[in-house]
Motif scaffolding. Structure first.
Motif, PDB file in Angstrom:
ATOM      1  N   UNK A 223      52.328 -28.600  20.187  1.00 48.44           N
ATOM      2  CA  UNK A 223      51.208 -28.318  21.081  1.00 48.44           C
ATOM      3  C   UNK A 223      51.040 -26.834  21.337  1.00 48.44           C
ATOM      4  N   UNK A 224      52.189 -26.137  21.430  1.00 47.41           N
ATOM      5  CA  UNK A 224      52.120 -24.682  21.599  1.00 47.41           C
ATOM      6  C   UNK A 224      51.348 -24.072  20.444  1.00 47.41           C
ATOM      7  N   UNK A 226      49.226 -25.537  18.577  1.00 50.68           N
ATOM      8  CA  UNK A 226      47.829 -25.976  18.633  1.00 50.68           C
ATOM      9  C   UNK A 226      47.025 -25.142  19.614  1.00 50.68           C
ATOM     10  N   UNK A 227      47.602 -24.890  20.792  1.00 46.67           N
ATOM     11  CA  UNK A 227      46.836 -24.141  21.788  1.00 46.67           C
ATOM     12  C   UNK A 227      46.786 -22.662  21.444  1.00 46.67           C
ATOM     13  N   UNK A 228      47.800 -22.184  20.724  1.00 52.44           N
ATOM     14  CA  UNK A 228      47.790 -20.771  20.319  1.00 52.44           C
ATOM     15  C   UNK A 228      46.795 -20.552  19.183  1.00 52.44           C
ATOM     16  N   UNK A 229      46.730 -21.527  18.282  1.00 52.01           N
ATOM     17  CA  UNK A 229      45.896 -21.352  17.105  1.00 52.01           C
ATOM     18  C   UNK A 229      44.421 -21.421  17.454  1.00 52.01           C
ATOM     19  N   UNK A 230      43.588 -21.121  16.486  1.00 53.19           N
ATOM     20  CA  UNK A 230      42.163 -21.165  16.810  1.00 53.19           C
ATOM     21  C   UNK A 230      41.629 -22.581  16.646  1.00 53.19           C
ATOM     22  N   UNK A 231      40.394 -22.735  17.032  1.00 54.59           N
ATOM     23  CA  UNK A 231      39.807 -24.058  17.156  1.00 54.59           C
ATOM     24  C   UNK A 231      39.766 -24.828  15.841  1.00 54.59           C
ATOM     25  N   UNK A 234      43.094 -26.133  14.912  1.00 60.46           N
ATOM     26  CA  UNK A 234      43.437 -27.262  15.770  1.00 60.46           C
ATOM     27  C   UNK A 234      42.783 -28.537  15.268  1.00 60.46           C
ATOM     28  N   UNK A 235      41.535 -28.423  14.881  1.00 59.21           N
ATOM     29  CA  UNK A 235      40.799 -29.591  14.399  1.00 59.21           C
ATOM     30  C   UNK A 235      41.445 -30.143  13.131  1.00 59.21           C
ATOM     31  N   UNK A 238      44.789 -31.623  13.832  1.00 62.29           N
ATOM     32  CA  UNK A 238      44.630 -32.891  14.532  1.00 62.29           C
ATOM     33  C   UNK A 238      44.424 -34.027  13.517  1.00 62.29           C
TER      34      UNK A 238
END
Lengths: 397, 344
Positions: A223-224, A226-231, A234-235, A238
């Motif tokens: 999750x770290x 994911x939230x650090x990376x760009x959108x 993340x997509x 996911x």
């Protein structure tokens, strides 16, 4: 001690007196393995009349029927899978196309591309991934003696995810590299859990708890990332983390197929070794089972299978949890049946992928979104229709 | 393996003394954690100034920060930590499964589905609006799990509870991911909520959830003895005069309400509900009358410390408490679980 899952056979599922009383001629020095009079309920005796060396073994009748049923259901869903998609192809044509593209039989058909190149490889991968997760889940649930313990609970999937998503965040996006990273991540996580849970032996509850601890920690790390990376990352991550067969084919299926073939002897050994582990520790030890080794073997096999499947399709959630439990509740055996688990897993994944392709067409869902939607309702149905299992003297209806 | 400690059982008086000692230690730890949570952050404030701001008001910058930002956050941390830890303890007791917790039994996931649907379809984008959806989702999930488990003969046996929880959890996860993969906009908002965090909560939330926390706590404390009896098995519990069904229903209701409190206020924080009960049991034994209060003390300590560490790890950005909890809690869990045999 925990009383998680008292594995108990359902005595008296059908304890009708067996009508066959043809007792085998007892030759001196050769004890018949099973006398028909004391055959456990629900088992049939299979005799093999060999040349001078007859053999006999017990076969759980219900398991055999369930296995056949599951196999037929899987075949049916596979044919449907090949027929259904953007364009509908009649079953006969689909089979012809498969025969031609794979074995060069018959005529070339216009459906060769769609069936042989697009649908068949993906379906094959789905079958193998499902079977691998089903067996992995069965093995780990048996060793942990806990129906909730599956590879996606004890850190294998999370290890794979953490490594893979970390690599994605730092710009590694090629699908030539990522699968190897996921397999390595899963194995490393499991090895860590094993080392930490080992203390003069491997106690089931401790193993599971430490596994979950690591799983949650690794998920946090993911999750770290994911939230650090760009959108966009993340997509993409996911989708990978949900498990997807989209765009996968022979390139992923071939290595997985060879690996499963190599592991087959191990799985056959596991099917026998599993029985001893499902007894409680003291009984098993008294019977001369080397518990530590057998458990290590079973867990390693389960972890390797789960890691390989994760590398091929991402951590497809819940197959490893649901398939073994569905299989066990269908067969009503004391242990989790491996063959039926594999079949149930394969059936769940292929069905889920079929739905994932068709449900919101032209948008494709990742297969992992729907595996639970396919498996969970059936498990719930089994739970609703079952009586109280594992109760004192209770016969499961 | 199992009975390595029973032979050296201390007599009753010293057992109570030891438990009291540990409980006092936990209270001190909790006070320290609260102080840390109020004093430490992107701007350090001396403990004396913190006390000053709380007791005498004042309008300095420091006092403002403490009162308007850190105090609500700390109070929510206290409530959520206690709620989740107690919920986990009760769930492990009812299902007699050492790995049961609000997450694995689908209750947290129910709350998540409520929030996702609220974001994606109802157009709710405020925390105060999420709360009720989370509650409703948790409640529905719990009812479903319990209904499935208690159907058929034998009622809600531990195994059936665990399995129906897992099945419902799986189903709800697929609903959540389904919505999120088809609605990318919801994902961006949801992925920050999903981890669980104490940041950006205001006192309004506290006002909304404290009654629930109180009711849930009363319910689970009421069935503490019943849970002890259940641990010995269903038949023994009946023999001891416990009404097994009532104990299970009341405990499940309490655990659901507490999970709802936790998830509504801070998102589905993993791990607190799973690990804290084991840590508490390793310290005070298996008597639920001691384990529940101990868990209610340790839960907030773990959560607040994680939150504080998350604040100062990568300034100026914050690491969400939900991420830090697991990273800080795992070493404790591993150490304690290795030390003793695991009981649920």
């Amino acid at each position: 001690m925990t009383a998680t899952d008292s594995r108990r056979t359902d005595g008296g599922a059908e304890s009708r007196a067996d009508s066959r009383t043809d007792r085998p001629g007892i030759r001196p020095g050769v004890r018949p393995e099973v006398r028909p009079g004391v055959r456990p309920a629900g088992y049939g005796l299979i005799r093999i009349k060999g040349g001078g060396r007859g053999g006999s073994f017990l076969l759980h009748r219900r398991s055999a029927l369930v296995a056949i049923g599951l196999a037929l259901a899987t075949v049916a869903v596979c044919v449907t899978y090949l027929c259904v998609g953007e364009s509908f192809i009649a079953p006969a044509d689909a089979v012809k196309a498969v025969l031609h593209t794979q074995w060069g039989l018959g005529q070339a058909t216009p459906n060769d591309l769609v069936v042989g190149t697009l649908r068949l490889p993906r379906m094959t991968l789905g079958l193998m991934v499902g079977a691998a997760f089903g067996i992995a889940g069965a093995l780990i649930q048996t060793v942990a003696r806990n129906p909730l313990a599956s590879p996606d609970i004890i850190g294998v999937s999370q290890g794979a995810s953490a490594v893979t998503v970390g690599a994605m965040t730092y710009g590694v996006t090629s699908f030539a590299v990522l699968p190897y990273l996921s397999v390595a991540g899963g194995l490393a996580a499991a090895a860590l859990v094993y080392v930490f849970a080992w203390r003069g032996g491997l106690q089931a509850a401790r193993f599971v708890l430490i596994g979950i601890g690591f799983a949650v920690a690794l998920r946090s790390i993911t999750h770290l990332f994911l939230t650090k990376g760009d959108y966009l990352v993340a997509q993409q991550a996911k989708v990978w983390m949900t498990g997807s067969l989209n765009g996968r084919g022979w390139d992923e299926a071939a290595p997985l197929g060879w690996a499963l073939l190599v592991l087959l002897p191990g799985v056959l050994w596991a099917a026998r070794a599993q029985r001893t582990v499902s007894l409680d520790d003291d009984t098993a030890t008294a019977l001369g089972v080397r518990l530590g080794r057998v458990r290590l073997g079973l867990v390693s096999l389960g972890v390797v299978l789960a890691s390989l499947a994760t590398g091929a399709a991402g951590p497809v959630d819940f197959v490893a949890l649901l398939a073994p439990q569905i299989a066990r509740r269908m067969t009503r055996t004391a242990q989790i049946p491996l063959l039926c688990s594999a079949l149930a897993g394969a059936f769940i994944v292929v069905t889920a992928d079929l739905l994932a392709r068709k449900l919101f067409a032209p948008t494709e869902l990742p297969v992992g979104v729907l595996t639970a939607a396919v498996g969970a309702p059936y498990l719930i149905h089994l739970l609703l229709s079952s009586g109280g299992r594992g109760r004192k003297g209770g016969t499961a209806a | 393996m199992t009975a390595d400690r029973t032979s050296s059982r201390p007599p009753r008086a010293s057992l109570v003394r030891r438990r009291l000692g540990w409980t006092a230690t936990a209270v001190v730890a909790l006070l320290l954690a609260v102080l840390l949570s109020l004093a430490v952050g992107s701007r350090q404030i001396a403990p004396s100034a913190v006390l000053d701001a709380l007791l005498h008001g004042g309008s300095s910058d420091a006092a403002d920060i403490v009162r308007s930002l850190r105090l609500p956050r700390t109070v929510i941390g206290l409530m959520v930590g206690a709620a989740l830890a107690m919920a986990g303890t009760v769930m492990q007791g009812v299902t007699r499964n050492p790995i049961a917790d609000p997450g694995i039994l689908g209750v947290s996931q129910g709350a998540s589905v409520g929030v996702v649907l609220a974001i994606a379809f109802a157009g709710v984008h405020t925390l105060g609006g999420y709360v009720w959806f989370a509650f409703a989702g948790a409640g529905l999930a719990s009812v479903a799990v319990y209904a499935i488990a208690s159907s058929g003969r034998g009622g809600a046996t531990p195994v059936k509870l665990a399995l129906s929880g897992a099945a419902i959890n799986a189903l709800l996860v697929s609903v959540t991911t389904g919505v999120l993969t088809t609605k990318a906009a919801a994902l961006d908002e949801f992925r920050f909520w999903q981890i669980g965090s104490l940041a950006g909560r205001d006192t309004e939330i506290v006002g909304q959830i404290w009654p629930f926390l109180l009711v849930g706590t009363v319910l689970v404390i009421a069935v503490a003895r019943g849970l002890d009896a259940l641990a010995l098995g269903e038949d023994v519990a009946k023999g001891l005069g416990q009404n097994v069904a009532v104990v299970r229903v009341v405990a499940a209701l309490g655990a659901t309400i507490l999970t709802g409190v936790g998830v509504a206020a801070a998102g589905p924080l993993a791990f607190v509900g799973l690990a804290v009960p084991h840590i508490a049991r390793a310290i005070v034994g298996t008597d639920h009358r001691w384990v529940l209060p101990m868990a209610a003390l340790i839960g907030p300590v773990m959560l607040l410390v994680s939150d504080v560490v998350g604040r100062i790890l990568f300034p100026p950005s914050e690491v969400p408490a939900g991420v830090m909890t697991a990273l800080i809690g795992v070493p404790f869990l591993v150490t304690l679980v290795r030390r003793k045999t695991v009981a649920a």
